[in-house]
Write a protein that holds these residues in place. Structure first.
Motif, PDB file in Angstrom:
ATOM      1  N   ILE A  59     -25.526  -6.552  -2.655  1.00  0.00           N
ATOM      2  CA  ILE A  59     -24.281  -6.120  -3.279  1.00  0.00           C
ATOM      3  C   ILE A  59     -23.400  -5.597  -2.151  1.00  0.00           C
ATOM      4  O   ILE A  59     -23.664  -4.548  -1.567  1.00  0.00           O
TER       5      ILE A  59
ATOM      6  N   GLN B  49     -15.483  -1.049  -7.388  1.00  0.00           N
ATOM      7  CA  GLN B  49     -16.787  -0.416  -7.564  1.00  0.00           C
ATOM      8  C   GLN B  49     -17.307  -0.450  -8.994  1.00  0.00           C
ATOM      9  O   GLN B  49     -18.511  -0.559  -9.222  1.00  0.00           O
TER      10      GLN B  49
ATOM     11  N   LEU C 163     -19.538  -3.293 -10.091  1.00  0.00           N
ATOM     12  CA  LEU C 163     -20.769  -3.342  -9.295  1.00  0.00           C
ATOM     13  C   LEU C 163     -21.768  -2.297  -9.763  1.00  0.00           C
ATOM     14  O   LEU C 163     -22.959  -2.578  -9.906  1.00  0.00           O
ATOM     15  N   THR C 164     -21.294  -1.080 -10.019  1.00  0.00           N
ATOM     16  CA  THR C 164     -22.224   0.011 -10.296  1.00  0.00           C
ATOM     17  C   THR C 164     -22.598   0.148 -11.768  1.00  0.00           C
ATOM     18  O   THR C 164     -23.671   0.640 -12.084  1.00  0.00           O
TER      19      THR C 164
ATOM     20  N   SER D  42     -23.263  -2.622   2.205  1.00  0.00           N
ATOM     21  CA  SER D  42     -24.199  -3.620   1.689  1.00  0.00           C
ATOM     22  C   SER D  42     -25.433  -2.913   1.180  1.00  0.00           C
ATOM     23  O   SER D  42     -25.939  -1.999   1.834  1.00  0.00           O
ATOM     24  N   ALA D  43     -25.894  -3.290  -0.011  1.00  0.00           N
ATOM     25  CA  ALA D  43     -27.133  -2.715  -0.544  1.00  0.00           C
ATOM     26  C   ALA D  43     -27.899  -3.800  -1.270  1.00  0.00           C
ATOM     27  O   ALA D  43     -27.309  -4.677  -1.911  1.00  0.00           O
ATOM     28  N   ARG D  44     -29.204  -3.726  -1.159  1.00  0.00           N
ATOM     29  CA  ARG D  44     -30.045  -4.699  -1.836  1.00  0.00           C
ATOM     30  C   ARG D  44     -30.251  -4.285  -3.289  1.00  0.00           C
ATOM     31  O   ARG D  44     -30.475  -3.105  -3.602  1.00  0.00           O
ATOM     32  N   CYS D  45     -30.178  -5.278  -4.215  1.00  0.00           N
ATOM     33  CA  CYS D  45     -30.383  -5.007  -5.640  1.00  0.00           C
ATOM     34  C   CYS D  45     -30.995  -6.247  -6.272  1.00  0.00           C
ATOM     35  O   CYS D  45     -30.429  -7.337  -6.143  1.00  0.00           O
TER      36      CYS D  45
END
Lengths: 283, 283
Positions: free
Chosen positions: B18, B61, B64-65, B10-13
């Protein structure tokens, strides 16, 4: 020094070309790649240039593909150039053994240890050779250049700007390694490239340089994720903030953002802010 | 069928998380990962959901990236979910041999050939299982869902929407493989998964489906790069455009963009347009 470059790839993105080039580097004694976000405005007139320095393990690709900087580069009319993070393919024994030392981890310094000093000269590459390559091949306005970077590249941007007052119009960083002489990544890299004498390390340490900076007043913007797992032990931002607060010639704007970590999703969130920040100084 | 999922990362964006999850797929008989762009608004209320299907070689991925969809997902208040493009690690002999067949190349169909039919059921996975996983685990508004995708995933989005009238509120694609029964990628994959009888291929061919579509009137938006090297021999958009133009129940908006190629820089340029397009149908 040859300033010849060869186009490796080109793709259209928003109103720009995203190009990758290679060239033979004299400083690093190897073939290097770099990326360029080249807004269409460059066909009509010269533009300012923004140097991006990437972090550990990155090549020229990571910023191009993951930062989402393309739209803001077009909107603000700046060329962004992103060099690689180390020499490549030099066959220095051990250079492929670690993700945080050797290939992908040049630390933007000039090595002095025998084994590394021929190729690992990323400081001189970025300060001396790369700007000549850029100005010889792209329509950049002389002197209108700024620098920013992430993590190891944040360390690179800050140390290079502080060591070369006046070279850049503005400076910013995401999650910089800001006191490497006191963190494990930095100690490993500096020992390897510079040897055990820690006195020689200080001229590549952002906190030491901020303490002793005596050039014209310099401003810098630093964005940091509060959920960054490297903040406490590797980046050591509090030490750098203290040094800036104690030197009235270094005007730091430090923003810590709850919830964001160390990766490109964090960069993508605030990249437009940084490009606008630099554009104000570059106009 | 278990709808349990496990959070992988999990990462904040921007104003979103995300997240990547894994789950045990019953259709595919293997562990699958998928990505979710989950705007903070989902903490307050249920949101519409937009299914993204990726192209050859991709995992969860890539979108997302590289797509830079995060900001537009937040601005428009839609959850975007992106499944993987094939079963993974099933040890089907030969599945790792080609980049355009087997792993990373499920083609959003249910295989009928003996060797592939146990695991390679991406059509049923996307149509039946994955929506249950999403609605069981995320705050989505029942029925408010749309679908889009790129290349092989554009083929997937179009064929799945045309085969299931009413399932999605709207449909769009970037650079879709739109007549696979007449292109080398499609012929190879359909022969492998469905066998040599070409009659069985037609129910997974966007052009054939558009010719024969007889559900409620359906609109779709297709963006295509004019410099896409696959346009002429693999994507075959002219055939698809003809089929849509000859069926008044399929209202195609086709835009061809000079200079853009087949990659994620092209997607990033127009992703906001697509998300806004879907948001209009999802409100």
């Amino acid at each position: 020094m040859s300033t010849n470059v060869e186009l490796v790839s080109s793709a259209r993105c928003f109103q720009s070309s995203i190009n990758v080039y290679s060239h033979d580097s004299e400083e690093l004694q190897c073939k290097m790649k770099f990326g360029v976000i080249l807004p269409d405005q460059a066909k009509e007139s010269k533009l300012p240039v923004l140097y991006w320095l990437s972090g550990l393990t990155c090549t020229e690709q990571n910023f191009l593909t993951k930062s989402a900087a393309h739209k803001a580069a077009c909107d603000n009319g700046v060329i962004i150039v992103c060099p690689d993070t180390s020499p490549r393919g030099c066959n220095v024994e051990g250079e492929e053994d670690s993700w945080d030392f050797g290939t992908g981890a040049g630390f933007y310094l000039d090595a002095t240890e025998e084994k590394w000093k021929k190729h690992y000269r990323m400081y001189s590459y970025i300060v001396k050779e790369f700007p000549k390559i850029i100005s010889a091949n792209f329509p950049v306005i002389p002197g209108k250049q700024s620098i920013f970077g992430h993590s190891m590249g944040g360390h690179g941007a800050i140390t290079i700007a502080l060591k070369n007052p006046g070279m850049f119009k503005s400076l910013s960083a995401f999650s910089p390694i800001s006191n490497p002489i006191n963190g494990p990544w930095g100690k490993k890299a500096f020992t390897g490239y510079l040897g055990p004498n820690q006195e020689s390390w200080r001229c590549y340490d952002a906190t030491e340089l901020a303490k002793n900076y005596d050039g014209d007043e310099i401003e810098l913007l630093v964005d940091q994720g509060a959920a960054d797992p490297y903040l406490k032990d590797e980046l050591l931002l509090p030490n750098f903030c203290n040094a800036c607060n104690n030197n009235k010639k270094v005007k730091l704007t430090y923003r810590e953002h709850v919830g964001y970590d160390h990766g490109f999703y964090f960069i993508a969130t605030f990249i437009e802010d940084h490009i606008k920040y630099h554009a104000r100084y570059l106009k």
